[in-house]
Design a protein around this motif. Structure first.
Motif, mmCIF file in Angstrom:
data_model
loop_
_atom_site.group_PDB
_atom_site.id
_atom_site.type_symbol
_atom_site.label_atom_id
_atom_site.label_comp_id
_atom_site.label_asym_id
_atom_site.label_seq_id
_atom_site.Cartn_x
_atom_site.Cartn_y
_atom_site.Cartn_z
ATOM 1 N N LEU A 19 10.602 4.787 0.407
ATOM 2 C CA LEU A 19 9.294 4.868 0.971
ATOM 3 C C LEU A 19 9.085 5.151 2.410
ATOM 4 N N THR A 20 9.832 4.689 3.154
ATOM 5 C CA THR A 20 9.810 4.842 4.630
ATOM 6 C C THR A 20 10.473 6.161 4.993
ATOM 7 N N TRP A 21 11.577 6.404 4.148
ATOM 8 C CA TRP A 21 12.158 8.092 4.297
ATOM 9 C C TRP A 21 11.065 8.847 4.009
ATOM 10 N N GLY A 22 10.332 8.714 3.006
ATOM 11 C CA GLY A 22 9.384 9.635 2.571
ATOM 12 C C GLY A 22 8.116 9.820 3.560
ATOM 13 N N TYR A 23 7.641 8.661 4.070
ATOM 14 C CA TYR A 23 6.640 8.638 4.983
ATOM 15 C C TYR A 23 6.991 9.063 6.172
ATOM 16 N N VAL A 24 8.129 8.937 6.764
ATOM 17 C CA VAL A 24 8.466 9.472 8.125
ATOM 18 C C VAL A 24 8.557 10.992 7.737
ATOM 19 N N ARG A 25 9.164 11.306 6.617
ATOM 20 C CA ARG A 25 9.301 13.064 6.449
ATOM 21 C C ARG A 25 8.056 13.638 6.292
ATOM 22 N N TYR A 26 6.765 12.811 5.545
ATOM 23 C CA TYR A 26 5.615 13.539 5.563
ATOM 24 C C TYR A 26 4.942 13.649 6.928
ATOM 25 N N ARG A 27 5.258 12.687 7.718
ATOM 26 C CA ARG A 27 4.511 12.780 9.179
ATOM 27 C C ARG A 27 5.055 13.600 10.072
ATOM 28 N N THR A 28 6.468 14.029 9.815
ATOM 29 C CA THR A 28 7.162 14.900 10.988
ATOM 30 C C THR A 28 7.181 16.301 10.282
ATOM 31 N N ARG A 29 6.348 16.669 9.136
ATOM 32 C CA ARG A 29 6.313 17.946 8.905
ATOM 33 C C ARG A 29 5.788 18.922 9.890
ATOM 34 N N PRO A 30 6.335 20.273 10.102
ATOM 35 C CA PRO A 30 5.925 20.887 11.189
ATOM 36 C C PRO A 30 4.324 21.093 11.257
ATOM 37 N N LYS A 31 3.599 21.021 9.931
ATOM 38 C CA LYS A 31 2.037 21.387 10.385
ATOM 39 C C LYS A 31 1.392 20.022 10.720
ATOM 40 N N GLY A 32 2.328 18.787 10.844
ATOM 41 C CA GLY A 32 1.739 17.539 11.412
ATOM 42 C C GLY A 32 0.449 16.882 10.531
#
Lengths: 79, 408
Positions: free
Chosen positions: B70-83
């Motif tokens: 879950l945390t990995w997924g959310y951090v990944r989501y938040r740090t996507r290049p498009k913000g």
């Protein structure tokens, strides 16, 4: 720069309703009870509205924002 | 197989000392043996969750995998290049992160006989850490996910069973750094000192109040209680004091062990108690009692709630928002302790006292000459706060439940 300082001190004076802020800018806002969590949130929102400084709640560490002088320094560093 | 409850018996401390020695020696040479620290932590997790606790151990492993993903997924989501930063995704992440805890906490309501199979010692405290991380990721303060660091933080064994609740960014700062020899000697001295005070608190004072004194006064209070409807008696007042002292010394002692052992490992876990009974009002009390929990509730529930309410202009009155915030915070805290009437009343009681305190502070600001501020008024406010707090602990203790409804 002086403008930022004045604005921050004005916001703090308004929020706390105290003349102490300008008279003694090294006073501890939290230990004296001048500022509590509610006041902190209002401070963050005012900073956002008046100075366009975007400080999220996670950024807020009471020791780093403890005195009016520290708040000014913090805001200046974030601009 | 040996199974140990953290900080409960001399054996646990014996094993700790043996396990800590290589770390202490390494630190004195300004070295951190990462692989040894990990092995050491792993062995203790096994000791805590093996044998009869194996079911809990398996639940812990499942829980950890879930929260990692879950945390990995959310951090990944938040740090996507498009913000990307959708509120709905954030809310979903928070709900998912607390879902296991909610299931475990509410299972007893439906099946009082069996605790949930998903439960394990310390699930609350791990959940607090994960929720904190998700909130800080939302705010853009956490920008990367490192699974090893995440596991070190989440499963840091000195604090696994009951806190103190550390914060990811603070923990990692310590973990990444190797203190200088001078600095480490200072940490070591403090750590040992904390553990020693912990012994005094938990095994001497806590034992005296909780094991020797409390059961006897409770017996007398139950007998004396028969004489009137509410069960009131002077011995009930005794129960209140004895329980309050027991609660403080037992938990503060435990917290000192956790902080002390952390210090010896070069991690400055935040302290949990700072002379709470010397508080001059209830707001100050919550800055000094179980601090990492109350700060967690303050930062992640109260302040965010208030921020949301003001920003979206849900309510006009700031006072109403603050008061509603107190009710939300303390109601959640009460329910978190357990779904019994006395934990919920305990929460509502504290919310009420907070609201009254704010009203009183506003009144005093308007009438500055009403009361002098001197030694006498200061002592009186400390005494008053102490009694309000002790009364709330009497509610919390559940003894009133036994006294009033025990015959059922």
């Amino acid at each position: 720069m002086d403008n930022v300082r004045e604005t921050v001190l004005e916001i703090l004076s308004d929020l706390t309703g105290s003349d102490e802020i300008k008279a003694n800018p090294d006073i501890n806002l939290f230990e004296t009870g001048l500022l509590d969590s509610m006041g902190t949130v209002q401070l963050l929102l005012e900073l956002q509205a008046q100075l366009d400084v975007d400080a999220p709640v996670s950024e807020f560490d009471r020791t780093e924002w403890a005195t009016p002088n520290k708040v000014v320094a913090k805001v200046e560093s974030m601009q | 197989m040996i199974n140990l409850q953290p900080y409960e018996n001399p054996m646990y401390f014996g094993y700790l000392l043996i396990g800590l020695l290589p770390i202490i020696i390494g630190m004195l040479y300004e070295k951190r043996f990462r692989w040894y620290e990990t092995l050491f932590s792993f062995c203790f997790l096994v000791l805590i969750f093996d044998g009869p606790k194996l079911g809990q151990g398996i639940a812990l492993i499942g829980y950890t995998i879930f929260e990692v993903l879950l945390t990995w997924g959310y951090v990944r989501y938040r740090t996507r290049p498009k913000g990307a930063n959708k509120t709905s995704i954030f809310v979903l992440a928070v709900i998912l992160s607390i879902a296991p805890l909610v299931v475990v906490k509410f299972t007893p309501l439906f099946d009082p006989q069996h605790p949930s199979i998903f439960g394990f010692l310390g699930i609350s405290y791990l959940t607090f850490k994960v929720v904190g991380m998700i909130m800080e990721t939302r705010d853009g303060m956490i920008k990367e996910f490192n699974i090893l660091k995440f596991l070190q933080f989440l499963l840091f064994f000195p604090t696994i069973s009951s806190g103190p609740i550390d914060r990811y960014r603070r923990f990692i700062k310590d973990y990444d750094r190797v203190p200088t020899k001078e600095k480490y000697l200072e940490l070591l001295e403090k750590g040992v000192h904390y553990v020693m005070i912990g012994f005094l608190y938990k095994f001497i004072l806590g034992y005296f109040f909780g094991t020797l004194l409390l059961p006897n006064i409770e017996k007398i209070a139950l007998i004396n209680g028969h004489s009137n409807v509410l069960g009131l008696s002077w011995s009930l007042v005794g129960v209140m004091y004895a329980y309050s002292m027991y609660l403080f010394f037992d938990f503060a002692g435990y917290s000192l062990f956790a902080v002390g052992i952390s210090y010896i490992m070069g991690i400055q876990t935040p302290i949990n108690f700072n002379k709470p009974f010397a508080s001059w009002n209830i707001k100050e009390f919550w800055n000094r009692w179980h601090m990492t929990l109350s700060f967690w509730f303050r930062d992640y529930i109260y302040m965010r709630f208030v921020f949301f309410m003001i920003k979206h202009k849900v309510l006009k009155s700031r006072i109403a928002i603050a008061n509603l915030g107190y009710v939300v915070l303390f109601l959640i805290m009460g329910i978190w302790h357990g779904e019994t009437w006395y934990y919920i009343v305990y929460g509502l009681f504290h919310a009420t006292v907070m609201i009254l305190t704010d009203a009183w502070l506003r009144f005093k600001k308007k009438h500055p000459d009403l009361l002098p501020s001197n030694r006498f008024t200061k002592v009186m406010s400390v005494v008053l706060t102490f009694h309000v707090v002790c009364f709330s602990f009497l509610i919390f203790s559940g003894f009133l439940d036994k006294l009033w409804f025990g015959f059922r």
